[in-house]
Design an enzyme around this catalytic site. Structure first.
Site, PDB file in Angstrom:
ATOM      1  N   ASP A 203       0.769  -1.138  -0.084  1.00  0.00           N
ATOM      2  CA  ASP A 203       0.026  -0.082  -0.122  1.00  0.00           C
ATOM      3  C   ASP A 203       0.928   1.276  -0.059  1.00  0.00           C
ATOM      4  OD1 ASP A 203      -2.274   1.834   0.470  1.00  0.00           O
ATOM      5  OD2 ASP A 203      -3.464  -0.036   0.947  1.00  0.00           O
ATOM      6  N   HIS A 273      -3.068   3.194  -4.326  1.00  0.00           N
ATOM      7  CA  HIS A 273      -2.323   2.494  -3.123  1.00  0.00           C
ATOM      8  C   HIS A 273      -1.009   2.091  -3.696  1.00  0.00           C
ATOM      9  CE1 HIS A 273      -5.861   3.112  -0.563  1.00  0.00           C
ATOM     10  NE2 HIS A 273      -6.437   2.638  -1.479  1.00  0.00           N
ATOM     11  N   GLU A 337     -10.308   2.924  -4.540  1.00  0.00           N
ATOM     12  CA  GLU A 337      -9.917   3.927  -4.326  1.00  0.00           C
ATOM     13  C   GLU A 337      -8.793   4.555  -5.249  1.00  0.00           C
ATOM     14  OE1 GLU A 337     -11.011   4.267   0.510  1.00  0.00           O
ATOM     15  OE2 GLU A 337      -9.134   3.473  -0.163  1.00  0.00           O
TER      16      GLU A 337
END
Ligand code: ACM
Ligand code: ZN
Length: 557
Positions: A203, A273, A337
């Protein structure tokens, strides 16, 4: 008048009877998840010194599990429980009969014998987990306890799971947890008959898996220069933080997990990420960097650039190594995201959009279509290696190729839509299964957390089939909870957030709806709490009205 007196007496008797039955709790075997069929009988079987028999010729994994059980029993009781290949009318005997069913088992205990017949090696394992929980809690202490009452209550049990996918997630990017803690996490999952660990390995805040072709990914991409303090976004403690797993360690964890019935699904979260990787390879981003391994939480606008071929070569190289390390049929490729702000400005991304003829429609921008292209291209690569992708529910936006599995996290709607469109689904909604949320409303006493509120009762109340059309129900593979670790630095805190919500989760995964009973599971939890204490787990007692983790200050939303 006389009639009235008779009626009054009858009513009083009914009241008395019902209040007596309230006081006299229905007996169970105190096993979590509660087995599907339990018939209690009189008497008990004496365990200490009992021989353990294993049907000759059953597979090696099942045999090893039975032998391990005999060894742990010998150590715990202080009396040898000899392991034998063969059959006997006395002692504890295990056999396999595929007609019992996948992952299923039957246990019959009388005063002379314990007989287990399982459908396969998983059923053998689950029968052992059930027997273990029925034994005195000292079984879990790891040291001999010869003075405990080593008996098993006489009972007949028939058991099988409701869902095939019974998962738990672990984020090791935001905070890193060493191999021993990962194994401890796996142990408590196995105790609850779970069979998938979703391991979030990369991440923005750290890349945690060694990739041989890109050694600096782990060496440099795992290290951030500091971490934000509490929930204060403008701070940085300035303390270097890092950690990663070597490939040898990954292999060790994978084989340990396999031995206790758990398949590890690795996640390489892409194309967002990715700051851990971008820090080391800035040429893979739209701007060319420089990029930092992020010291703050949240969603970064800096993501991989799908306009460049080099980006796909990188992804494929990484996944090629990951697929060798993890035998799982699924590889999780993230997809959540991913802001499109850089893609909108990037000449390479815009060129790719033009070349592919990607156009916006009412619901989706051309850049969303570009993420569809990334997903499809990575999916095709993963499929070519004989594996399947899982992605967060964002992958459903726009187009998605057949064969992808969707993890529904932003609610259940994504899961309902995906299942209705013919995709397999794993339900992980934030509303019920985000174990990084507070677990009681005494947030002043609970350790600082990301926010929200997911109590034990909330977890327990989830019905995975709610809203799923009958024709799509076969696509609900199962349920999982997610444990993100932004605010979780220590193993004690990690376990505290996991337990006992894991117990509630396990019943959602395992038990048929009729078996679910909040009062019963809370009673069994008193016993499970003693097991946690014996085995050295930290756990949250909010269900019993006790709040907080010593040494960790609480925090309001
Ligand atoms: C997620 O919680 N970003 C999947
Ligand atoms: Zn770009």
């Amino acid at each position: 008048m006389r009639k009235n007196v008779i009626l009054y007496c009858a009513a009083a008797l009914i009241l008395m009877a019902s209040s007596c039955s309230n006081i006299q709790m229905p007996e169970t075997v105190n096993v979590i998840p509660e087995p599907q069929n339990v018939t209690l009988k009189d008497g008990a079987f004496k365990v200490a010194g009992a021989a353990v028999y294993c049907q000759p010729g059953i597979d090696g994994i099942a045999t090893a599990r039975i032998e391990k059980f005999a060894n742990v029993l010998s150590n715990a009781t202080g009396k040898k429980c000899a392991f034998n290949s063969g059959k006997s009318a006395k002692g504890i005997s295990f056999s396999v009969d595929p007609s019992v069913g996948k992952e299923s088992y039957c246990i019959d205990i009388d005063k002379r014998s314990v007989k287990v017949v399982a459908g396969d090696a998983s059923g053998i394992l689950y029968s052992i987990q059930t027997l273990s929980q029925m034994l005195p809690v000292e079984f879990f202490s790891g040291v001999p306890a010869p003075h405990a009452d080593w008996v098993l209550r006489c009972v007949s049990i028939k058991d099988q799971p409701r869902f095939g996918y019974r998962g738990m997630h672990m984020d090791v990017s935001r905070h890193f947890f060493p191999v021993e803690e990962v194994k401890k996490y796996l142990d408590v999952m196995a105790l609850h008959k779970m069979n998938r660990l979703h391991w979030h390995l990369t991440d923005d805040q750290g890349w945690r898996i060694e990739i041989r072709k890109y050694p600096e990914l782990a060496q440099k991409g795992s290290v951030r220069k500091g971490t934000m303090i509490g929930r204060n976004w403008s701070t940085n403690d300035g303390i270097e933080y890092g950690g990663y797993y070597t490939q040898d360690e990954i292999r060790d964890v994978v084989s340990y997990a396999e031995s206790i019935g758990i398949t590890i699904i690795p996640e390489i979260d892409l194309p967002g990420h990715m700051m851990g990787a971008l820090h080391v390879y800035p040429q893979l981003g739209c701007t060319g960097g420089p990029y930092e391994v992020w010291h703050q939480w949240g969603v970064s606008e800096q993501v991989l650039c799908p306009g460049k071929e080099e980006t796909f070569a990188f992804i494929e190289d990484v996944l090629a190594e990951v697929m060798v390390l993890f035998p799982s049929e699924y590889i999780h490729i993230g997809g959540d995201e991913c802001p499109k702000t850089e893609w909108e400005k990037c000449p390479d991304c815009q060129k790719r959009i033009k070349e592919l003829g990607l156009t916006a429609d009412a619901g989706h921008s051309a850049e969303t279509r570009l993420q569809n292209y990334v997903t499809a291209r990575v999916q095709e690569f993963v499929n070519r290696h004989g594996k399947k992708i899982i992605g967060w529910d964002e992958i459903l936006e726009g187009e998605l190729a057949e064969g992808a599995t969707v993890m529904s996290w932003r609610g259940v709607e994504g899961g309902i839509e995906a299942a209705s469109r013919g995709f397999d689904v794993i339900m992980v909604p934030t509303s019920h299964f985000y174990f990084d949320y507070y677990q009681s409303d005494r947030t002043d006493l609970e350790p600082l957390s990301i926010g929200g509120n997911v109590t034990f009762e909330k977890v327990y109340s989830f019905d995975p089939m709610n809203g799923i059309p009958e024709s799509a129900s076969k696509h609900i593979l199962g349920v999982q909870a997610n444990l993100w670790t932004e605010y979780i630095r220590t193993p004690e805190h990690l376990e505290y957030m996991l337990l006992p919500r894991l117990d509630a989760l396990s019943e959602v995964q395992w038990c048929s709806p009729e078996k679910r009973d909040l009062d019963r599971v809370k009673r069994s939890l008193e016993h499970m709490g003693q097991i946690y204490d014996q085995a050295g787990y930290t756990w949250c007692k909010a269900v019993f009205g006790e709040y907080g983790l010593p040494g960790m200050p609480g925090g309001r939303n």
